[in-house]
Design an enzyme around this catalytic site. Structure first.
Site, PDB file in Angstrom:
ATOM      1  N   TYR A 298      57.447  28.579  58.080  1.00  0.00           N
ATOM      2  CA  TYR A 298      57.088  29.706  57.506  1.00  0.00           C
ATOM      3  C   TYR A 298      55.538  29.660  56.967  1.00  0.00           C
ATOM      4  O   TYR A 298      54.891  30.887  57.192  1.00  0.00           O
ATOM      5  CB  TYR A 298      57.834  29.553  56.058  1.00  0.00           C
ATOM      6  CG  TYR A 298      58.013  30.441  54.879  1.00  0.00           C
ATOM      7  CD1 TYR A 298      58.423  31.707  55.176  1.00  0.00           C
ATOM      8  CD2 TYR A 298      57.102  29.894  53.890  1.00  0.00           C
ATOM      9  CE1 TYR A 298      58.480  32.743  54.215  1.00  0.00           C
ATOM     10  CE2 TYR A 298      57.136  31.037  53.038  1.00  0.00           C
ATOM     11  CZ  TYR A 298      57.511  32.264  52.906  1.00  0.00           C
ATOM     12  OH  TYR A 298      57.378  33.169  51.800  1.00  0.00           O
TER      13      TYR A 298
ATOM     14  N   LYS B 108      53.076  32.923  57.903  1.00  0.00           N
ATOM     15  CA  LYS B 108      52.510  33.427  56.746  1.00  0.00           C
ATOM     16  C   LYS B 108      50.839  33.320  56.879  1.00  0.00           C
ATOM     17  O   LYS B 108      50.371  34.441  56.682  1.00  0.00           O
ATOM     18  CB  LYS B 108      53.070  32.948  55.452  1.00  0.00           C
ATOM     19  CG  LYS B 108      54.429  33.172  54.994  1.00  0.00           C
ATOM     20  CD  LYS B 108      54.524  34.575  55.088  1.00  0.00           C
ATOM     21  CE  LYS B 108      55.743  35.138  54.269  1.00  0.00           C
ATOM     22  NZ  LYS B 108      56.000  36.428  54.229  1.00  0.00           N
TER      23      LYS B 108
ATOM     24  N   HIS C 253      15.186  45.543  57.126  1.00  0.00           N
ATOM     25  CA  HIS C 253      13.815  45.458  57.457  1.00  0.00           C
ATOM     26  C   HIS C 253      12.923  46.499  57.131  1.00  0.00           C
ATOM     27  O   HIS C 253      13.086  47.685  57.724  1.00  0.00           O
ATOM     28  CB  HIS C 253      13.870  45.100  59.001  1.00  0.00           C
ATOM     29  CG  HIS C 253      12.402  44.434  59.214  1.00  0.00           C
ATOM     30  ND1 HIS C 253      12.450  44.345  60.645  1.00  0.00           N
ATOM     31  CD2 HIS C 253      11.133  44.129  58.606  1.00  0.00           C
ATOM     32  CE1 HIS C 253      10.998  43.684  60.861  1.00  0.00           C
ATOM     33  NE2 HIS C 253      10.446  43.774  59.724  1.00  0.00           N
ATOM     34  N   GLY C 254      12.300  46.336  56.228  1.00  0.00           N
ATOM     35  CA  GLY C 254      11.637  47.546  55.431  1.00  0.00           C
ATOM     36  C   GLY C 254      10.362  48.254  56.063  1.00  0.00           C
ATOM     37  O   GLY C 254       9.877  49.225  56.436  1.00  0.00           O
TER      38      GLY C 254
ATOM     39  N   GLY D 137      60.145  35.483  40.904  1.00  0.00           N
ATOM     40  CA  GLY D 137      61.463  34.987  40.914  1.00  0.00           C
ATOM     41  C   GLY D 137      62.245  35.810  41.827  1.00  0.00           C
ATOM     42  O   GLY D 137      62.222  37.165  41.318  1.00  0.00           O
ATOM     43  N   SER D 138      63.031  35.245  42.888  1.00  0.00           N
ATOM     44  CA  SER D 138      63.814  36.181  43.794  1.00  0.00           C
ATOM     45  C   SER D 138      64.855  35.360  44.360  1.00  0.00           C
ATOM     46  O   SER D 138      64.835  34.018  44.160  1.00  0.00           O
ATOM     47  CB  SER D 138      62.954  36.910  44.690  1.00  0.00           C
ATOM     48  OG  SER D 138      62.513  35.980  45.875  1.00  0.00           O
TER      49      SER D 138
HETATM   50  P1  NAI Z   1      63.850  38.728  48.802  1.00  0.00           P
HETATM   51  O1  NAI Z   1      64.986  37.919  49.664  1.00  0.00           O
HETATM   52  O2  NAI Z   1      64.328  39.147  47.495  1.00  0.00           O
HETATM   53  O3  NAI Z   1      63.480  39.972  49.635  1.00  0.00           O
HETATM   54  C1  NAI Z   1      63.298  39.915  51.101  1.00  0.00           C
HETATM   55  C2  NAI Z   1      64.154  41.201  51.509  1.00  0.00           C
HETATM   56  O4  NAI Z   1      63.865  41.318  52.971  1.00  0.00           O
HETATM   57  C3  NAI Z   1      65.687  41.231  51.612  1.00  0.00           C
HETATM   58  O5  NAI Z   1      66.324  42.194  50.905  1.00  0.00           O
HETATM   59  C4  NAI Z   1      66.051  40.724  53.068  1.00  0.00           C
HETATM   60  O6  NAI Z   1      67.436  41.651  53.054  1.00  0.00           O
HETATM   61  C5  NAI Z   1      65.037  41.704  53.518  1.00  0.00           C
HETATM   62  N1  NAI Z   1      65.111  41.423  55.103  1.00  0.00           N
HETATM   63  C6  NAI Z   1      65.092  40.104  55.603  1.00  0.00           C
HETATM   64  N2  NAI Z   1      65.166  40.106  56.715  1.00  0.00           N
HETATM   65  C7  NAI Z   1      64.813  41.551  57.188  1.00  0.00           C
HETATM   66  C8  NAI Z   1      64.752  42.072  58.541  1.00  0.00           C
HETATM   67  N3  NAI Z   1      64.691  41.657  59.522  1.00  0.00           N
HETATM   68  N4  NAI Z   1      64.423  43.607  58.519  1.00  0.00           N
HETATM   69  C9  NAI Z   1      64.430  44.291  57.193  1.00  0.00           C
HETATM   70  N5  NAI Z   1      64.697  43.369  55.878  1.00  0.00           N
HETATM   71  C10 NAI Z   1      64.899  42.055  56.082  1.00  0.00           C
HETATM   72  O7  NAI Z   1      62.568  37.953  48.850  1.00  0.00           O
HETATM   73  P2  NAI Z   1      61.486  38.130  48.001  1.00  0.00           P
HETATM   74  O8  NAI Z   1      61.101  36.939  47.296  1.00  0.00           O
HETATM   75  O9  NAI Z   1      61.207  39.441  47.134  1.00  0.00           O
HETATM   76  O10 NAI Z   1      60.127  38.124  49.191  1.00  0.00           O
HETATM   77  C11 NAI Z   1      59.607  39.514  49.565  1.00  0.00           C
HETATM   78  C12 NAI Z   1      58.315  38.837  50.409  1.00  0.00           C
HETATM   79  O11 NAI Z   1      57.701  37.962  49.655  1.00  0.00           O
HETATM   80  C13 NAI Z   1      58.761  37.978  51.741  1.00  0.00           C
HETATM   81  O12 NAI Z   1      57.952  38.235  52.790  1.00  0.00           O
HETATM   82  C14 NAI Z   1      58.472  36.577  51.170  1.00  0.00           C
HETATM   83  O13 NAI Z   1      58.419  35.776  52.201  1.00  0.00           O
HETATM   84  C15 NAI Z   1      57.095  36.741  50.235  1.00  0.00           C
HETATM   85  N6  NAI Z   1      56.959  35.901  49.234  1.00  0.00           N
HETATM   86  C16 NAI Z   1      57.586  35.572  48.293  1.00  0.00           C
HETATM   87  C17 NAI Z   1      57.413  34.523  47.039  1.00  0.00           C
HETATM   88  C18 NAI Z   1      58.027  34.639  45.980  1.00  0.00           C
HETATM   89  O14 NAI Z   1      57.633  33.803  45.021  1.00  0.00           O
HETATM   90  N7  NAI Z   1      58.897  35.389  45.656  1.00  0.00           N
HETATM   91  C19 NAI Z   1      56.407  33.687  47.498  1.00  0.00           C
HETATM   92  C20 NAI Z   1      55.805  33.862  48.437  1.00  0.00           C
HETATM   93  C21 NAI Z   1      55.930  35.018  49.645  1.00  0.00           C
END
Ligand code: NAI
Length: 734
Positions: free
Chosen positions: A164, A168, A403-404, A197-198
């Site tokens: 990852y 990234k 360069h003036g 948060g996710s």
């Molecule tokens: P999430 O899992 O809630 O959202 C990701 C979404 O992408 C999901 O709904 C999933 O179904 C969709 N997805 C996955 N593979 C796919 C594909 N091949 N085609 C289309 N859709 C696809 O995760 P979150 O946290 O919202 O992440 C969003 C982005 O942010 C990601 O790229 C993640 O790596 C990045 N990220 C998130 C962080 C966090 O703290 N939540 C930290 C650093 C990066």
């Protein structure tokens, strides 16, 4: 009250918008008037499964609030299909937020091929494919905003996320290049590293933290970066918890570990390690050009003889402007070793050509009078401008450097080869309000003898307002031309490759060769070096008023006003006032002035050769003959033009030097005789001593014999010399 940011008329694609961060972005865009394509494959966090439910739910939410949205259920690996949905539903694509993502965390040793590949396919390859599908549409409409989603795990590394992290940070590299390629089409690409948060973070964060790091805190940054009024490009931002920070690269000052003619050894690296890694006075290079410039600097110092004091730094950016620390600061002495090749290359760089026989003495090292153009004097001194980066008290942004003006004075004609040393001193630092003006004085020596003095006036846009003085007695001032039509005008074409050629004399700034770098500076294509136009103008004056005799050149001052594009024609207008020749240089095609307030001071000519103005030596017998030719042309010119139809140039020499030039024009109008070289192209030019000329005229020397004896030199169409005999016989009899 500030104007709200709206997206009416814009079409946005958010990938992975069925939940988490992507959902927040999609809702926010929808609320502010954008038409949204909500993409989500609807799989699990590891990339398995598929469902349309996630995307449909978000589309419904947007529509329920009165917004426009459609769903797309394809994987980002089918990039074209996502963009096609936008085109089918809304007719265009303006904004792409690459957000879709999955995780397959494993410690490195346990990472399988599949773990690696899937992560790369979704994050890096998916973002590539989606963005590529949108690119040409954005390019054609000259608008586009792209977001790449990176991660703190990529920036800093994180245990168990090798796959990852790599993908990234790969996205950051992709974004950096898209930002460069897109800039001139108003396509901006920025990268975010969010924390929220996710479902992706629920395994790595405690629940209460997960709850408080809301995805809605991240969306506003994404919206701002995607707005048409935002000019940010190539930025990297960490964002979360209602905080946003920008990241950039910092680089230690570094240390040259190589000496002239010596290899780098592991020991020399070991022994200087603490200096290599010392971040005191670190720089913040922002482009590959800035990065490369350091290497070019090092090469020029170590390899080509500009050997700085080996302990001196390559480039330092001191914090803040403190003129008193800078004024009087002397840069490390620079050595410049050159041969006839450098002189010839320079002459070609400033437009000299074998098409003009007068130029040969600057282009052919075997020429009996081989000379180096006086303005070559800027070449040994020019790298001192880069040395400004090491001056304490000056915090210079080199991307804002202009360069003036330039002043250069020669104390002796420059040798055609040798080693010269230059000492540069900051003569003064002025506060011009809109910028900072630095006067850099450079004295160039051969052995202990002073050959040349340069003053570079360097303007740093936007660095003024530090409360410094506005004027200085040290300034070598410009001078306006007299208020009359110019006394002489020379027009010269620059070639399409003029800048490509000129830069080989040592000014490697990519602005003059790299279209994308030029675009970043706001130019439609790479521009000619100011010092190249300066070289053109100086040789025009030298030819017009000093017979290209380099010993007549004393000094030159110019102000650089506007850029010239290679291929345009330079028109040098000259006004002679005593030994001073005022000049102005224009682009002929546009009439725009490019060099202003300029002048060249000439040395008064030695008694028997040059005087100020056209050469006027006394006692040439040939003068009488030419006077007679002139009279006869007045009477019978029209007839001669019909018969001869050619322009003859004459160089009459005396004591080994060109003493007089004449042009017999029997091509234009009813014919004419001019004192001086022809400003266009003579069909044939004869060089002969005053004495031999008389012998020929008096019939004592046959012109053919004189030619074979080397007494009469002929350049151009030699066949025309047959017609010459007729003119001399019929019209020059005394
Ligand atoms: P999430 O899992 O809630 O959202 C990701 C979404 O992408 C999901 O709904 C999933 O179904 C969709 N997805 C996955 N593979 C796919 C594909 N091949 N085609 C289309 N859709 C696809 O995760 P979150 O946290 O919202 O992440 C969003 C982005 O942010 C990601 O790229 C993640 O790596 C990045 N990220 C998130 C962080 C966090 O703290 N939540 C930290 C650093 C990066």
């Amino acid at each position: 009250m500030s104007v709200p940011l709206t997206f009416t008329g814009r079409v946005v694609l958010v990938t992975g918008a069925g939940g988490g961060l992507g959902r927040e972005y999609a809702l926010a865009f929808g609320e502010r008037g954008a038409a949204v394509v909500v993409n989500d494959l609807g799989g699990d966090i590891k990339g398995g499964g598929k469902s349309s439910a996630a995307a449909d739910r978000v589309v419904e939410e947007i529509r329920a609030k009165g917004g426009k949205a459609v769903a797309n259920y394809d994987s980002v690996e089918d990039g074209e299909k996502l963009i096609q949905t936008a085109l089918d539903a809304f007719g265009r694509i303006d904004i792409v937020v690459n957000n879709a993502g999955i995780l397959r965390d494993r410690s490195f040793a346990r990472t399988s091929d599949l773990d690696w590949d899937l992560i790369h396919r979704v994050h890096l390859r998916g973002s590539f494919l989606v963005t590529r599908a949108a690119w040409n549409h954005m390019k054609n409409q000259k608008f586009g905003r792209i977001i790449m989603t990176s991660s703190a795990a990529g920036i800093y590394g994180n245990f168990g996320q090798a796959n990852y992290s790599a993908a990234k940070l790969g996205l950051l590299g992709l974004a950096n290049t898209l930002a460069i390629e897109g800039q001139k089409y108003n396509i901006h690409c920025n990268t975010i590293a969010p924390t929220a948060g996710s479902r992706l973070t629920e395994t790595v964060m405690p629940p209460d933290l997960l709850e408080s790091l809301k995805a809605e805190y991240v969306a506003p940054l994404v919206l701002w970066l995607c707005h048409e009024s935002c000019q940010e490009n190539s930025g990297l931002f960490e964002v979360g918890a209602g905080w946003i920070g920008k990241l950039r690269w910092e680089r230690s000052l570094g240390r040259i570990v190589r000496q002239t003619n010596q290899m780098v050894t592991p020991e020399s690296v070991r022994d200087t390690w603490s200096e290599i890694c010392d971040f005191t006075d670190a720089t913040k290079p922002a482009s590959i050009q800035e990065s490369l410039q350091t290497l070019v600097d090092v090469l020029s110092r170590v390899d080509t003889g500009i050997t700085a004091n080996p302990t001196s730094a390559v480039s330092i950016t001191a914090a803040g402007t403190n003129p008193s620390a800078a004024i009087g600061h002397t840069l490390a002495e620079m050595n410049f070793t050159y041969t006839h090749m450098n002189c010839i290359l320079y002459a070609l760089g400033v437009g000299m050509s074998t098409k003009d026989p007068h130029h040969l003495k600057f282009l052919f090292e075997g020429h009996e009078d081989f000379s180096v153009l006086p303005t070559f004097g800027v070449i040994p001194a020019q790298s001192s401008m880069m040395g400004l980066s090491s001056v304490p008290g000056l915090d210079i942004d080199f991307t804002r450097l202009l360069h003036g003006e330039q002043y250069m004075e020669l104390f002796k004609p420059l040798p055609t080869s040798g080693t010269l040393s230059s000492k540069a001193t900051v003569a003064d630092v002025l506060d011009k309000g809109s910028g900072m003006l630095i006067l850099l004085d450079v004295h160039t020596y051969s052995g202990g003898e002073l050959l040349c003095y340069n003053q570079f006036s360097v303007f740093i846009v936007g660095s003024g307002g530090f409360g410094g003085k506005r004027t200085s007695q040290k300034v070598m001032v410009t001078a306006d031309p007299p208020n009359r039509a110019p006394d002489a005008v020379i027009v010269d074409e620059t070639s399409k490759d003029q800048a490509a050629l000129y830069r080989l004399s040592g000014d490697w700034n990519p602005l003059h060769i790299d279209p994308s770098f030029a675009a970043m500076g706001g130019f439609k294509s790479p521009i000619l070096h100011g010092l190249c136009s300066f070289g053109f103008a100086a040789r025009h004056v030298l030819k017009q008023y000093a017979g290209s005799d380099v010993s007549r050149f004393k000094s030159i001052k110019v102000r650089f006003v506007k850029p010239v594009y290679p291929g345009q024609s330079l028109q040098t207008e000259m006004w002679k006032e005593g030994n001073r020749v005022h000049l102005q240089c224009k682009v002929k095609e546009t009439g725009g002035v490019v060099l202003s307030g300029a002048y060249i001071d000439l040395h008064a000519a030695a008694d028997t050769s040059m005087s100020a103005g056209p050469p006027q030596p006394a006692g040439l017998q040939s003068d009488l003959v030419f006077a007679e030719i002139g009279r006869r042309i007045k009477d019978a010119g029209a007839e001669l033009v019909k018969k001869v139809n050619a322009v003859f140039g004459w160089e009459i020499t005396k004591d080994g030097k060109t003493a007089r030039e004449w042009t017999i024009d029997l091509k234009t109008g009813s014919g004419s005789l001019h004192k001086g070289a022809y400003t266009g192209k003579a069909d044939v030019t004869f060089t002969v001593t005053d004495e031999d000329f008389m012998e020929v005229v008096l019939g004592k020397l046959n012109p053919q014999k004189a030619f074979f004896a080397g007494k009469l030199k002929v350049r151009g169409n030699i066949m025309l010399s047959q017609k010459l005999e007729a003119i001399l016989k019929d019209h020059a009899k005394l």
